[in-house]
Design a protein around this motif. Structure first.
Motif, mmCIF file in Angstrom:
data_model
loop_
_atom_site.group_PDB
_atom_site.id
_atom_site.type_symbol
_atom_site.label_atom_id
_atom_site.label_comp_id
_atom_site.label_asym_id
_atom_site.label_seq_id
_atom_site.Cartn_x
_atom_site.Cartn_y
_atom_site.Cartn_z
ATOM 1 N N ARG A 1 45.409 33.288 35.825
ATOM 2 C CA ARG A 1 45.972 31.722 35.914
ATOM 3 C C ARG A 1 43.748 30.503 35.542
ATOM 4 N N TYR A 2 43.613 31.760 35.772
ATOM 5 C CA TYR A 2 42.043 30.992 36.004
ATOM 6 C C TYR A 2 41.010 31.183 34.572
ATOM 7 N N PRO A 3 40.963 30.777 33.304
ATOM 8 C CA PRO A 3 40.220 31.687 32.724
ATOM 9 C C PRO A 3 38.979 31.612 32.541
ATOM 10 N N ASP A 4 38.298 30.965 33.026
ATOM 11 C CA ASP A 4 36.775 30.422 33.651
ATOM 12 C C ASP A 4 36.071 31.571 34.437
ATOM 13 N N PHE A 5 37.429 32.339 34.925
ATOM 14 C CA PHE A 5 36.850 33.223 35.842
ATOM 15 C C PHE A 5 36.453 34.707 35.443
ATOM 16 N N THR A 6 35.379 35.692 35.990
ATOM 17 C CA THR A 6 35.364 37.011 35.959
ATOM 18 C C THR A 6 34.862 37.626 37.117
ATOM 19 N N ALA A 7 35.841 39.067 36.885
ATOM 20 C CA ALA A 7 35.349 39.813 38.206
ATOM 21 C C ALA A 7 34.549 40.545 38.095
ATOM 22 N N VAL A 8 33.486 41.318 39.506
ATOM 23 C CA VAL A 8 32.885 42.138 39.045
ATOM 24 C C VAL A 8 32.982 43.206 40.780
ATOM 25 N N VAL A 9 33.215 44.534 39.807
ATOM 26 C CA VAL A 9 32.899 45.032 41.429
ATOM 27 C C VAL A 9 31.564 45.768 40.749
ATOM 28 N N ILE A 10 30.997 46.085 43.012
ATOM 29 C CA ILE A 10 29.752 46.835 42.412
ATOM 30 C C ILE A 10 29.683 47.636 42.859
ATOM 31 N N GLY A 11 28.923 49.018 42.619
ATOM 32 C CA GLY A 11 28.952 49.504 44.153
ATOM 33 C C GLY A 11 29.448 50.959 43.448
ATOM 34 N N LEU A 12 28.765 52.845 44.641
ATOM 35 C CA LEU A 12 28.602 53.726 44.296
ATOM 36 C C LEU A 12 30.338 54.103 44.318
ATOM 37 N N THR A 13 31.214 55.664 43.143
ATOM 38 C CA THR A 13 32.099 55.601 43.748
ATOM 39 C C THR A 13 31.917 57.173 43.690
ATOM 40 N N THR A 14 31.773 58.025 44.747
ATOM 41 C CA THR A 14 31.770 59.275 45.256
ATOM 42 C C THR A 14 32.482 60.361 44.409
ATOM 43 N N ALA A 15 32.339 61.426 44.769
ATOM 44 C CA ALA A 15 33.416 62.552 43.874
ATOM 45 C C ALA A 15 34.535 62.680 44.610
#
Length: 356
Positions: A199-213
């Motif tokens: 719905r909002y093409p001007d936005f981009t999402a980011v996920v930042i962080g560690l993923t453990t096993a």
């Protein structure tokens, strides 16, 4: 070669700040942030891994030497723990003859295990990071809210330009930072973005962080959802970044989503607010203490994707509203949640023990 903790410093040493977990966590981040400021107010040393600049290192050999060195400035030294293993270490050191008083920082918003309750019963003072956390303690405590380095986490001169420099598509960023696991609500964030980004093409999402096993399958499942929706270029999983790069991303995003199901306090929420991002927070951790709904942020129920979507969408629809809320959020952090205030109150607890 001269040791970092020389004999004179050992005599003058007032505070030991242990960090005995090999895994970098929110507790480590908090410790690293405030330890240099504590060292600026007291003669303090760091015991363990991930020592920050501005604090002398203390070896286990130095600890053994302290058994035979009476404190110069007080009747005892402070040992300030933040984990069970550090409380246990403090008790062992005390049994070995070190003249120390034990302090523990408690952030948990749940009933503690029997083992933790035993350790807590042996502490000389307890600091709770929120009124909610204090309510789960069976012992008296002092409530001291977390504080943020408001210079490191500061708004950019031009947020649109800052986002553009990331090279990501669109004009605005929306993000969540922290360990990639269910407790942090990363799945709720991704599911809300799957609904909102088309719905909002001007936005981009980011996920930042560690993923453990043990959370690799969780992350793979989220990536599969994103791929199935054809949004791989607009929902990005950037992984764990060097700690000095994280403040840059707070400057780039316009909306920060604190989606935790369960949280001790929620330091990333404060970091985002300090950087002038509009925060949408589930009612976990200290969110209801920190945020005034609709003014300095937006509150949403925990574990409810549709409610999260409804809370985020008005800010995506009106980026100017997000900017206004971000400005107010910054004011709240400057007034009530700055790092110097936190450290002053912690050192105040030390001094109360020393003055007894």
């Amino acid at each position: 070669m001269k040791r970092e903790c020389d004999d004179v410093f050992l005599d003058d040493l007032e505070v030991i700040i242990p960090n005995l977990s090999a895994r970098y966590s929110g507790g480590t981040a908090v410790n690293r942030t405030i330890a240099p400021l504590i060292a600026g107010r007291c003669n303090a040393a760091w015991l363990g891994v991930d020592r920050p600049e501005g604090v002398k290192g203390l070896s286990f050999g130095d600890l053994l030497a302290l058994r035979f060195r009476a404190p110069k400035n007080h009747a005892f030294r402070i040992f300030h723990a933040r984990r069970n293993v550090e409380m246990l270490a403090g008790l062992v050191l005390k049994a070995l003859g070190l003249r120390i008083k034990l302090i523990f920082n408690s952030a948990a918003q749940r009933r503690h295990s029997r083992y933790t309750r035993f350790l807590l019963s042996k502490m000389d003072a307890i600091i709770a990071t929120s009124e909610i956390a204090a309510g789960f303690l069976e012992h008296p405590s002092t409530v001291i809210h977390h504080g943020i380095d408001v210079e490191t986490y500061a708004p950019p001169a031009d947020r649109l330009k800052a986002f553009a420099e990331s090279g990501l598509p669109g004009k605005y960023g929306v993000g969540v930072f922290g360990r990639v696991r269910k407790q942090k609500g990363i799945d709720l964030f991704v599911e809300s973005m799957l609904q909102l980004l088309p719905r909002y093409p001007d936005f981009t999402a980011v996920v930042i962080g560690l993923t453990t096993a043990d959370n690799r399958a969780f992350l793979d499942g989220l990536k599969a959802q994103v791929a199935a929706a054809g949004l791989e270029k607009r929902i990005l999983f950037l992984g764990e970044l060097p700690i000095e790069e994280v403040p840059v991303w707070y400057k780039r995003i316009s909306i920060y989503v604190f989606a935790s199901r369960v949280e001790g306090f929620g330091l990333t929420m404060l970091e985002a607010m300090a950087a002038g991002a509009a925060v949408v927070a589930t009612r976990a951790g200290a969110a209801e203490i920190v945020i005034k709904d609709g003014e300095s942020g937006v509150l949403a129920p925990t574990g409810d994707v549709e409610a999260l979507v409804a809370s985020i969408e008005p800010l995506m629809r009106e980026p100017e509203k997000a900017a206004r809320i971000g400005e107010k959020a910054r004011e709240v952090v400057l007034q009530d949640f700055n790092r110097d205030r936190e450290v002053d109150e912690i050192v105040g607890v030390y001094r109360k023990l020393w003055d007894v």
